[in-house]
Scaffold this motif. Structure first.
Motif, PDB file in Angstrom:
ATOM      1  N   THR A  12      -3.444  10.076  -4.319  1.00 36.45           N
ATOM      2  CA  THR A  12      -3.667  10.267  -2.893  1.00 36.45           C
ATOM      3  C   THR A  12      -3.659   8.913  -2.213  1.00 36.45           C
ATOM      4  O   THR A  12      -3.994   7.894  -2.827  1.00 36.45           O
ATOM      5  N   PRO A  13      -3.305   8.866  -0.928  1.00 34.43           N
ATOM      6  CA  PRO A  13      -3.274   7.597  -0.221  1.00 34.43           C
ATOM      7  C   PRO A  13      -4.655   6.958  -0.164  1.00 34.43           C
ATOM      8  O   PRO A  13      -5.674   7.644  -0.074  1.00 34.43           O
ATOM      9  N   GLY A 101       6.137  11.436   2.549  1.00 34.26           N
ATOM     10  CA  GLY A 101       5.588  11.346   1.198  1.00 34.26           C
ATOM     11  C   GLY A 101       5.771   9.980   0.554  1.00 34.26           C
ATOM     12  O   GLY A 101       6.522   9.124   1.028  1.00 34.26           O
ATOM     13  N   ASP A 102       5.071   9.783  -0.569  1.00 34.22           N
ATOM     14  CA  ASP A 102       5.036   8.476  -1.236  1.00 34.22           C
ATOM     15  C   ASP A 102       6.386   8.115  -1.857  1.00 34.22           C
ATOM     16  O   ASP A 102       6.833   6.967  -1.780  1.00 34.22           O
ATOM     17  N   ALA A 103       7.063   9.086  -2.499  1.00 33.43           N
ATOM     18  CA  ALA A 103       8.336   8.802  -3.163  1.00 33.43           C
ATOM     19  C   ALA A 103       9.385   8.348  -2.151  1.00 33.43           C
ATOM     20  O   ALA A 103      10.125   7.383  -2.387  1.00 33.43           O
ATOM     21  N   MET A 104       9.450   9.015  -0.997  1.00 35.43           N
ATOM     22  CA  MET A 104      10.400   8.627   0.043  1.00 35.43           C
ATOM     23  C   MET A 104      10.004   7.294   0.679  1.00 35.43           C
ATOM     24  O   MET A 104      10.864   6.520   1.089  1.00 35.43           O
ATOM     25  N   PHE A 170       6.616  -3.208  -4.550  1.00 35.31           N
ATOM     26  CA  PHE A 170       5.616  -3.654  -3.582  1.00 35.31           C
ATOM     27  C   PHE A 170       5.661  -2.800  -2.316  1.00 35.31           C
ATOM     28  O   PHE A 170       5.922  -3.297  -1.218  1.00 35.31           O
ATOM     29  N   ARG A 171       5.426  -1.525  -2.466  1.00 30.19           N
ATOM     30  CA  ARG A 171       5.450  -0.596  -1.334  1.00 30.19           C
ATOM     31  C   ARG A 171       4.467   0.529  -1.630  1.00 30.19           C
ATOM     32  O   ARG A 171       4.395   1.025  -2.743  1.00 30.19           O
ATOM     33  N   ASP A 172       3.719   0.940  -0.637  1.00 34.65           N
ATOM     34  CA  ASP A 172       2.659   1.915  -0.874  1.00 34.65           C
ATOM     35  C   ASP A 172       2.441   2.795   0.355  1.00 34.65           C
ATOM     36  O   ASP A 172       2.611   2.340   1.485  1.00 34.65           O
ATOM     37  N   LEU A 173       2.097   4.047   0.108  1.00 35.23           N
ATOM     38  CA  LEU A 173       1.710   4.974   1.176  1.00 35.23           C
ATOM     39  C   LEU A 173       0.191   5.028   1.224  1.00 35.23           C
ATOM     40  O   LEU A 173      -0.453   5.337   0.223  1.00 35.23           O
ATOM     41  N   VAL A 186       0.588   5.477   6.591  1.00 34.21           N
ATOM     42  CA  VAL A 186       1.515   4.378   6.835  1.00 34.21           C
ATOM     43  C   VAL A 186       2.204   3.990   5.537  1.00 34.21           C
ATOM     44  O   VAL A 186       1.610   4.012   4.460  1.00 34.21           O
ATOM     45  N   CYS A 187       3.480   3.685   5.659  1.00 37.11           N
ATOM     46  CA  CYS A 187       4.265   3.183   4.529  1.00 37.11           C
ATOM     47  C   CYS A 187       4.381   1.681   4.759  1.00 37.11           C
ATOM     48  O   CYS A 187       5.247   1.226   5.501  1.00 37.11           O
TER      49      CYS A 187
END
Length: 360
Positions: A12-13, A101-104, A170-173, A186-187
């Motif tokens: 979860t974020p 979503g996180d994957a996108m 280095f990217r996170d939701l 936020v992405c």
């Protein structure tokens, strides 16, 4: 439009606050997000059909595909993919929340970063090809065959997919709490250490701008020197076209990379210092706009091609772009002329007599 980000193994974020500039959402400023959404909307409307038209013109209508045409085809594919991705950012800026979503979140920014590298690397290959054709005209056919170019293009795509991995990692939701303490997804970047910021942004600017542009500038310096030596004054169509692509890319991407370096500089400043606060503020307020400007370079190329091929529009209609690209194969005419003038120049150097001009 890529930024530096850290991996999330959470299902979860996570919650973040707005006290750290690195945690500030790129959609936290109403003015910049509105401006960014308008720019991206225009970019989408121009870029997607424009680049699709280029791809169609080359694949369906161009009979003679030169090396330049193959590189333009790949550049149009890279730009087209990037333009298609703008729809995600338009929705993101409009809603001020990442709803995909996180994957996108990871995948879209990874593809953006990949196509940024692909664009500049392909433009670099164009410049190197023109340099070889002009400076080494006698060896050009053996040095730059279509087989070699295809291998170079494949190698380029493999390289950009590898070098873009940091933008995937280095990217996170996450869940952002805005000034009103309202929650939104936020992405965004989530660096755990200052060295992560320095690594990501320095890599982007050095590998995606400074090094390629150094090669490009070197190529055009050598081209200009050769043309002056041979007194070759005829304007070659693809020479001007490629130069326009190079300049346009640089103008639109330079602000983005300046912000990259400002953010890197901020990480070298002492925490709590006035300099760090100022640099962080500039980076935070400018990131969205400069990223949107960078997107414009990918929709500008179809406009450049249209101006370059406008003389064919009345004669060929929708096939004018194909006529333009077929014309790039005529660059060899200019190369042959340079080769002949180079031969005359060499003969005059050995005999001490001036080269013949027009049989006189």
């Amino acid at each position: 439009m890529s930024q530096s980000y850290s991996p999330s193994l959470l299902t979860t974020p996570t919650y973040i606050n707005v006290t750290n500039p690195e945690d500030d959402s790129v959609v936290s400023n109403d003015v910049t997000t509105t401006l960014g959404a308008l720019i991206l909307g225009l970019v989408f409307l121009l870029g997607v059909p424009g680049n699709l038209f280029i791809v169609w013109s080359i694949l369906a209508r161009t009979r003679q595909r030169s090396v330049t045409t193959l590189l333009i085809l790949n550049l149009a594919c890279a730009d087209g993919i990037l333009m298609a991705l703008t729809i995600f950012f338009i929705v993101y800026l409009a809603k001020q929340s990442w709803v995909f979503g996180d994957a996108m979140c990871k995948g879209v920014f990874y593809l953006c970063n990949s196509n940024m590298y692909a664009s500049i690397f392909l433009i670099t290959l164009m410049s190197v090809h023109r340099m070889v054709a002009v400076v080494f005209p006698r060896k050009a056919k053996s040095l730059v065959t279509k087989q070699i170019v295809r291998r170079a293009i494949i190698g380029t795509w493999v390289l950009v997919m590898l070098i873009s991995i940091p933008s995937l990692v280095f990217r996170d939701l996450r869940v952002d709490l805005d000034e009103k303490r309202m929650k939104r997804l936020v992405c965004a970047p989530n660096h755990t250490e200052a060295r992560h910021v320095r690594f990501q942004y320095t890599l982007e600017t050095v590998a995606g701008f400074i090094l390629p542009y150094s090669v490009i500038i070197t190529c055009y310096v050598l081209i200009l020197r050769r043309l002056r030596q041979t007194k070759f004054q005829r304007k070659v169509r693809s020479e001007n076209l490629i130069l326009a692509i190079v300049v346009t890319f640089g103008l639109f991407w330079l602000p983005y990379h300046i912000i990259n370096m400002l953010q890197v500089a901020a990480e070298w400043c002492k925490n709590g210092s006035k300099a760090k606060e100022n640099l962080d503020e500039i980076s935070k307020n400018s990131r969205a706009v400069t990223s949107c400007l960078a997107f414009i370079s990918s929709c500008a190329n179809p406009v450049l091609y249209t101006f370059a091929g406008k003389s064919y529009i009345k004669q060929s209609g929708f096939a004018f772009m194909a006529r333009l690209f077929e014309g790039t194969s005529l660059d060899q005419t200019g190369t042959k002329k340079i080769r002949g003038q180079s031969k005359d120049l060499a003969e005059s150097s050995s005999t001490g007599t001036p080269p013949l001009r027009n049989g006189k």
